[in-house]
Design a protein around this motif. Sequence first.
Motif, mmCIF file in Angstrom:
data_model
loop_
_atom_site.group_PDB
_atom_site.id
_atom_site.type_symbol
_atom_site.label_atom_id
_atom_site.label_comp_id
_atom_site.label_asym_id
_atom_site.label_seq_id
_atom_site.Cartn_x
_atom_site.Cartn_y
_atom_site.Cartn_z
ATOM 1 N N LEU A 31 0.804 -1.410 -0.009
ATOM 2 C CA LEU A 31 0.114 0.007 0.163
ATOM 3 C C LEU A 31 0.910 1.218 0.065
ATOM 4 C CD1 LEU A 31 -2.745 -0.780 2.717
ATOM 5 C CD2 LEU A 31 -3.045 -0.867 0.058
ATOM 6 N N THR A 32 1.929 1.165 0.775
ATOM 7 C CA THR A 32 2.816 2.374 0.808
ATOM 8 C C THR A 32 3.595 2.523 -0.441
ATOM 9 O OG1 THR A 32 3.071 1.896 3.246
ATOM 10 C CG2 THR A 32 4.644 3.434 2.324
ATOM 11 N N VAL A 41 -2.235 5.703 7.393
ATOM 12 C CA VAL A 41 -3.210 4.989 6.731
ATOM 13 C C VAL A 41 -3.287 3.752 6.341
ATOM 14 C CG1 VAL A 41 -5.171 5.249 4.733
ATOM 15 C CG2 VAL A 41 -4.337 7.238 5.882
ATOM 16 N N ALA A 42 -2.060 3.272 5.719
ATOM 17 C CA ALA A 42 -1.671 2.001 5.270
ATOM 18 C C ALA A 42 -1.562 1.101 6.654
ATOM 19 C CB ALA A 42 -0.493 1.854 4.614
ATOM 20 N N VAL A 43 -1.126 1.615 7.684
ATOM 21 C CA VAL A 43 -1.100 0.626 9.029
ATOM 22 C C VAL A 43 -2.396 0.558 9.546
ATOM 23 C CG1 VAL A 43 -0.366 0.715 11.417
ATOM 24 C CG2 VAL A 43 1.189 1.226 9.558
ATOM 25 N N GLY A 44 -3.298 1.748 9.694
ATOM 26 C CA GLY A 44 -4.488 1.596 10.239
ATOM 27 C C GLY A 44 -5.458 0.667 9.244
ATOM 28 N N THR A 45 -5.477 0.894 7.948
ATOM 29 C CA THR A 45 -6.371 -0.051 7.294
ATOM 30 C C THR A 45 -5.981 -1.508 7.416
ATOM 31 O OG1 THR A 45 -6.907 2.050 5.627
ATOM 32 C CG2 THR A 45 -7.262 -0.249 4.998
ATOM 33 N N ASP A 46 -4.638 -1.596 7.239
ATOM 34 C CA ASP A 46 -4.035 -3.196 7.292
ATOM 35 C C ASP A 46 -4.707 -3.885 8.643
ATOM 36 O OD1 ASP A 46 -2.557 -5.382 6.380
ATOM 37 O OD2 ASP A 46 -1.401 -4.890 8.180
ATOM 38 N N ALA A 200 -6.747 -1.330 15.830
ATOM 39 C CA ALA A 200 -7.216 -0.719 14.722
ATOM 40 C C ALA A 200 -8.348 0.458 15.318
ATOM 41 C CB ALA A 200 -8.296 -1.894 14.048
ATOM 42 N N PHE A 201 -8.829 -0.096 16.494
ATOM 43 C CA PHE A 201 -9.630 1.055 17.045
ATOM 44 C C PHE A 201 -8.986 2.231 17.288
ATOM 45 C CE2 PHE A 201 -11.798 3.169 20.781
ATOM 46 C CZ PHE A 201 -12.982 3.232 20.208
ATOM 47 N N GLY A 202 -7.742 2.294 17.909
ATOM 48 C CA GLY A 202 -7.000 3.393 18.038
ATOM 49 C C GLY A 202 -6.708 4.067 16.744
ATOM 50 N N HIS A 203 -6.420 3.351 15.480
ATOM 51 C CA HIS A 203 -6.194 3.982 14.298
ATOM 52 C C HIS A 203 -7.510 4.767 13.880
ATOM 53 C CE1 HIS A 203 -2.066 3.438 13.076
ATOM 54 N NE2 HIS A 203 -1.986 2.600 13.929
ATOM 55 N N TRP A 204 -8.719 4.185 14.138
ATOM 56 C CA TRP A 204 -9.987 4.635 13.846
ATOM 57 C C TRP A 204 -10.117 6.044 14.470
ATOM 58 C CZ3 TRP A 204 -14.000 5.195 17.532
ATOM 59 C CH2 TRP A 204 -15.218 6.162 16.613
ATOM 60 N N TRP A 205 -9.655 5.853 15.889
ATOM 61 C CA TRP A 205 -9.842 7.314 16.712
ATOM 62 C C TRP A 205 -8.874 8.270 16.036
ATOM 63 C CZ3 TRP A 205 -6.080 8.189 20.995
ATOM 64 C CH2 TRP A 205 -6.380 9.076 21.856
ATOM 65 N N SER A 208 -7.105 7.191 10.649
ATOM 66 C CA SER A 208 -6.177 6.682 9.774
ATOM 67 C C SER A 208 -6.725 5.289 9.214
ATOM 68 C CB SER A 208 -4.860 6.646 10.300
ATOM 69 O OG SER A 208 -4.897 5.793 11.599
ATOM 70 N N ILE A 209 -7.880 5.251 8.789
ATOM 71 C CA ILE A 209 -8.239 3.968 8.254
ATOM 72 C C ILE A 209 -9.355 4.132 7.079
ATOM 73 C CG2 ILE A 209 -10.022 1.873 8.580
ATOM 74 C CD1 ILE A 209 -9.300 1.668 11.255
ATOM 75 N N ASP A 210 -9.040 3.785 6.007
ATOM 76 C CA ASP A 210 -9.774 4.116 4.720
ATOM 77 C C ASP A 210 -10.716 2.797 4.789
ATOM 78 O OD1 ASP A 210 -10.602 4.125 2.009
ATOM 79 O OD2 ASP A 210 -8.978 4.934 1.309
ATOM 80 N N TRP A 211 -11.929 2.969 5.041
ATOM 81 C CA TRP A 211 -12.932 1.630 4.859
ATOM 82 C C TRP A 211 -13.334 1.350 3.668
ATOM 83 C CZ3 TRP A 211 -13.703 0.047 9.445
ATOM 84 C CH2 TRP A 211 -13.406 0.680 10.744
#
Length: 257
Positions: A31-32, A41-46, A200-205, A208-211
């Motif tokens: 992704l990166t 965003v790559a980390v959060g989505t993964d 993942a919840f932390g990255h949603w907060w 940085s998540i691309d749903w």
Amino acid sequence: MDLSFIASGFGVGLLVGMTGVGGGSLMTPILTLLFGVSPSVAVGTDLAFAAVTKSAGTFTHRLRGTVRWDIVRLLCLGAVPAAIVAAIGLKQFGALDKEIGQLIRYSIAGSVLLTVVAILFRSKMLAWINAHPERQLQGRALDTATVVAGAVLGTLVTISSIGAGAIGATLLVMLYPRLSAAEVAGTDIAYAVPLTAVAAFGHWWLGSIDWMLLLTLLVGSVPGITIGSWFARAVPERVLRGLLAATLTAVAAKLLA
């Protein structure tokens, strides 16, 4: 949906199904590097991707009785608080800032290299441990080491999304050499579910998540994992792991360049 993302999800799923190595070490760099997705965003989505796929794997291993829940509890005791602290730290310092993004990029490269070491030297590590039983930890020392290992993995996974697969399994083999291969796989997947979910919840907060990207990757990865698992025995494992190690080394070098 972007067919290139679906194809990437399929390719990663295929390799994961054939080798058993976690998708984070493959998906996040793809992704990166290939698609220019920002590291955070790559980390959060993964991580969200891993939480979904590993939940299904845990269900299967639970039915087979190949999860050591006592070890899962110890790992989570270290991993979950570490993931929360790491997410708060990213929030504090700004996970979407360019400078932090570069730091995450370097952490991804470091995690990929650790995965390469785990892939190449896992059998030698296990042989050494079995040859020196007096060096194996027991009792409270083993419990403490397991919690500490969980904390290290929790931090690593939250920052880079990499570590819960090959690195986690290698640590389990070193700490618990008497576990069967199925128990290592089942326990490694089971503890990773709450870890990746919290991370993942932390990255949603952090935002940085691309749903939509997550959904597209899942569309490709589910059939990829299924097909890869089906043909896993058709290709020599030594060849697959060697190819994977070479690919990941090249990926790490590109990330550091």
